[in-house]
Design a protein around this motif. Structure first.
Motif, PDB file in Angstrom:
ATOM      1  N   ASN A  40      12.701  -7.476 -83.005  1.00 21.52           N
ATOM      2  CA  ASN A  40      14.079  -7.200 -82.069  1.00 21.52           C
ATOM      3  C   ASN A  40      14.963  -7.849 -83.673  1.00 21.52           C
ATOM      4  N   VAL A  41      15.488  -7.487 -84.109  1.00 20.76           N
ATOM      5  CA  VAL A  41      16.458  -8.424 -85.125  1.00 20.76           C
ATOM      6  C   VAL A  41      18.086  -9.303 -84.736  1.00 20.76           C
ATOM      7  N   LEU A  42      17.397 -10.040 -85.370  1.00 16.96           N
ATOM      8  CA  LEU A  42      18.297 -11.645 -85.035  1.00 16.96           C
ATOM      9  C   LEU A  42      19.600 -11.798 -86.058  1.00 16.96           C
ATOM     10  N   ALA A  43      19.363 -11.478 -87.185  1.00 24.03           N
ATOM     11  CA  ALA A  43      20.030 -11.183 -88.136  1.00 24.03           C
ATOM     12  C   ALA A  43      19.194 -10.120 -89.844  1.00 24.03           C
ATOM     13  N   ALA A  44      20.366  -9.721 -90.303  1.00 16.42           N
ATOM     14  CA  ALA A  44      19.751  -9.553 -91.667  1.00 16.42           C
ATOM     15  C   ALA A  44      20.914  -9.163 -92.531  1.00 16.42           C
ATOM     16  N   ALA A  45      20.482  -9.981 -93.720  1.00 17.23           N
ATOM     17  CA  ALA A  45      21.253  -9.133 -94.632  1.00 17.23           C
ATOM     18  C   ALA A  45      20.249  -8.851 -96.154  1.00 17.23           C
ATOM     19  N   SER A  46      20.960  -8.202 -96.944  1.00 14.65           N
ATOM     20  CA  SER A  46      20.463  -7.768 -98.224  1.00 14.65           C
ATOM     21  C   SER A  46      21.442  -8.241 -99.251  1.00 14.65           C
ATOM     22  N   ALA A  47      20.651  -8.382-101.565  1.00 15.73           N
ATOM     23  CA  ALA A  47      21.573  -8.814-102.277  1.00 15.73           C
ATOM     24  C   ALA A  47      23.074  -8.147-102.174  1.00 15.73           C
ATOM     25  N   ALA A  67      18.698 -14.483 -98.431  1.00 17.15           N
ATOM     26  CA  ALA A  67      17.652 -14.847 -97.301  1.00 17.15           C
ATOM     27  C   ALA A  67      17.876 -15.936 -96.431  1.00 17.15           C
ATOM     28  N   GLU A  68      19.169 -16.453 -97.753  1.00 16.44           N
ATOM     29  CA  GLU A  68      19.834 -18.415 -97.283  1.00 16.44           C
ATOM     30  C   GLU A  68      21.382 -17.410 -95.808  1.00 16.44           C
ATOM     31  N   LYS A  69      21.809 -16.568 -96.564  1.00 13.29           N
ATOM     32  CA  LYS A  69      23.150 -15.906 -95.990  1.00 13.29           C
ATOM     33  C   LYS A  69      21.833 -15.512 -93.903  1.00 13.29           C
ATOM     34  N   ALA A  70      21.222 -14.842 -94.057  1.00 11.17           N
ATOM     35  CA  ALA A  70      20.617 -14.144 -93.803  1.00 11.17           C
ATOM     36  C   ALA A  70      20.324 -16.032 -92.324  1.00 11.17           C
ATOM     37  N   ALA A  71      19.704 -16.421 -92.848  1.00 11.14           N
ATOM     38  CA  ALA A  71      18.358 -17.870 -92.558  1.00 11.14           C
ATOM     39  C   ALA A  71      20.051 -18.849 -91.911  1.00 11.14           C
ATOM     40  N   GLU A  72      21.074 -18.632 -92.474  1.00 14.98           N
ATOM     41  CA  GLU A  72      21.983 -19.610 -91.858  1.00 14.98           C
ATOM     42  C   GLU A  72      22.472 -18.931 -90.404  1.00 14.98           C
ATOM     43  N   ALA A  73      22.279 -17.755 -90.569  1.00 11.42           N
ATOM     44  CA  ALA A  73      23.164 -16.789 -89.272  1.00 11.42           C
ATOM     45  C   ALA A  73      22.414 -17.259 -88.338  1.00 11.42           C
ATOM     46  N   VAL A  85       6.277 -15.113 -92.350  1.00 11.34           N
ATOM     47  CA  VAL A  85       6.520 -14.044 -93.511  1.00 11.34           C
ATOM     48  C   VAL A  85       5.697 -12.814 -93.280  1.00 11.34           C
ATOM     49  N   PHE A  86       6.776 -11.451 -93.217  1.00 15.01           N
ATOM     50  CA  PHE A  86       5.608 -10.161 -93.074  1.00 15.01           C
ATOM     51  C   PHE A  86       7.130  -9.542 -94.717  1.00 15.01           C
ATOM     52  N   VAL A  87       5.516  -9.815 -95.530  1.00 22.29           N
ATOM     53  CA  VAL A  87       6.474  -9.086 -96.965  1.00 22.29           C
ATOM     54  C   VAL A  87       5.844  -7.986 -97.440  1.00 22.29           C
ATOM     55  N   LYS A  88       7.227  -7.109 -97.800  1.00 24.70           N
ATOM     56  CA  LYS A  88       6.980  -5.291 -98.103  1.00 24.70           C
ATOM     57  C   LYS A  88       7.686  -5.584 -99.173  1.00 24.70           C
ATOM     58  N   GLY A  89       6.971  -4.500-100.711  1.00 27.06           N
ATOM     59  CA  GLY A  89       6.827  -4.212-101.300  1.00 27.06           C
ATOM     60  C   GLY A  89       6.614  -4.895-103.103  1.00 27.06           C
ATOM     61  N   VAL A  90       6.976  -4.601-104.283  1.00 29.48           N
ATOM     62  CA  VAL A  90       6.748  -5.438-105.387  1.00 29.48           C
ATOM     63  C   VAL A  90       7.484  -5.845-106.172  1.00 29.48           C
ATOM     64  N   GLY A  91       8.863  -6.013-105.583  1.00 30.97           N
ATOM     65  CA  GLY A  91      10.256  -6.884-106.384  1.00 30.97           C
ATOM     66  C   GLY A  91      10.482  -8.249-106.758  1.00 30.97           C
ATOM     67  N   LEU A  92      10.950  -8.349-107.457  1.00 29.68           N
ATOM     68  CA  LEU A  92      11.304  -9.817-108.048  1.00 29.68           C
ATOM     69  C   LEU A  92      11.597 -10.629-106.599  1.00 29.68           C
ATOM     70  N   GLY A  93      12.170 -10.989-106.002  1.00 29.05           N
ATOM     71  CA  GLY A  93      12.328 -11.490-104.382  1.00 29.05           C
ATOM     72  C   GLY A  93      11.589 -12.020-103.717  1.00 29.05           C
ATOM     73  N   ARG A  94      10.133 -11.312-103.893  1.00 28.61           N
ATOM     74  CA  ARG A  94       9.129 -11.971-102.721  1.00 28.61           C
ATOM     75  C   ARG A  94       9.404 -13.268-102.523  1.00 28.61           C
ATOM     76  N   ASP A  95       8.858 -13.989-103.376  1.00 27.89           N
ATOM     77  CA  ASP A  95       8.533 -15.325-104.017  1.00 27.89           C
ATOM     78  C   ASP A  95      10.574 -16.226-103.770  1.00 27.89           C
ATOM     79  N   ALA A  96      10.932 -15.586-104.697  1.00 23.81           N
ATOM     80  CA  ALA A  96      12.009 -16.098-104.083  1.00 23.81           C
ATOM     81  C   ALA A  96      12.691 -16.467-103.122  1.00 23.81           C
ATOM     82  N   ALA A  97      12.220 -15.539-101.826  1.00 27.79           N
ATOM     83  CA  ALA A  97      12.897 -15.579-100.553  1.00 27.79           C
ATOM     84  C   ALA A  97      12.229 -16.389 -99.536  1.00 27.79           C
TER      85      ALA A  97
END
Length: 130
Positions: A40-47, A67-73, A85-97
């Motif tokens: 069940n979703v608690l908080a979400a954010a996107s670039a 990630a910081e915005k969603a984490a603060e919330a 952590v569950f990571v899906k996809g091949v983008g640059l944001g995998r490690d940074a988040a």
């Protein structure tokens, strides 16, 4: 109209000390979602929701900000301190988040890659007629 009184109750903020962090990292955007253990979703954010536009949405910095915005919330509202952590996809944001979690004192219990892998592929084209 007897049940008008019952529906006016304020929703209680529940404490979720351990949850899940879902990161969907594509080339064009990164979506970060915090959920409880059931999903069940608690908080979400996107670039894109953080104000990045165009090609900047796919960068690692944009993923970190999201990630910081969603984490603060989720920390302030639900008191979440540990995540799986569950990571899906091949983008640059995998490690940074994921790295952004250590800056905000959220412990990462496990990291799992749930990127979809094609098997079997698509149906081939029919043979060309002579």
């Amino acid at each position: 109209m007897a049940d008008a009184k019952t529906s006016a109750r304020k929703k209680q903020r529940r404490s979720v000390p351990a949850g899940q962090l879902h990161i969907q990292a594509t080339f064009n955007n990164t979506i970060v979602t915090f959920t409880d253990k059931k999903g069940n979703v608690l908080a979400a954010a996107s670039a894109g929701a953080c104000g990045f536009r165009g090609s900047k949405k796919g960068t690692a910095y944009a993923a970190q900000v999201a990630a910081e915005k969603a984490a603060e919330a989720v920390k302030s509202l639900h008191g979440t301190s540990t995540v799986d952590v569950f990571v899906k996809g091949v983008g640059l944001g995998r490690d940074a988040a994921i790295r952004a979690m250590s800056n905000l004192d959220i412990a990462v219990d496990s990291i799992k890659d749930v990127t979809g892998v094609p098997h079997g592929g698509v149906r081939p084209k029919k043979a060309r007629r002579a």
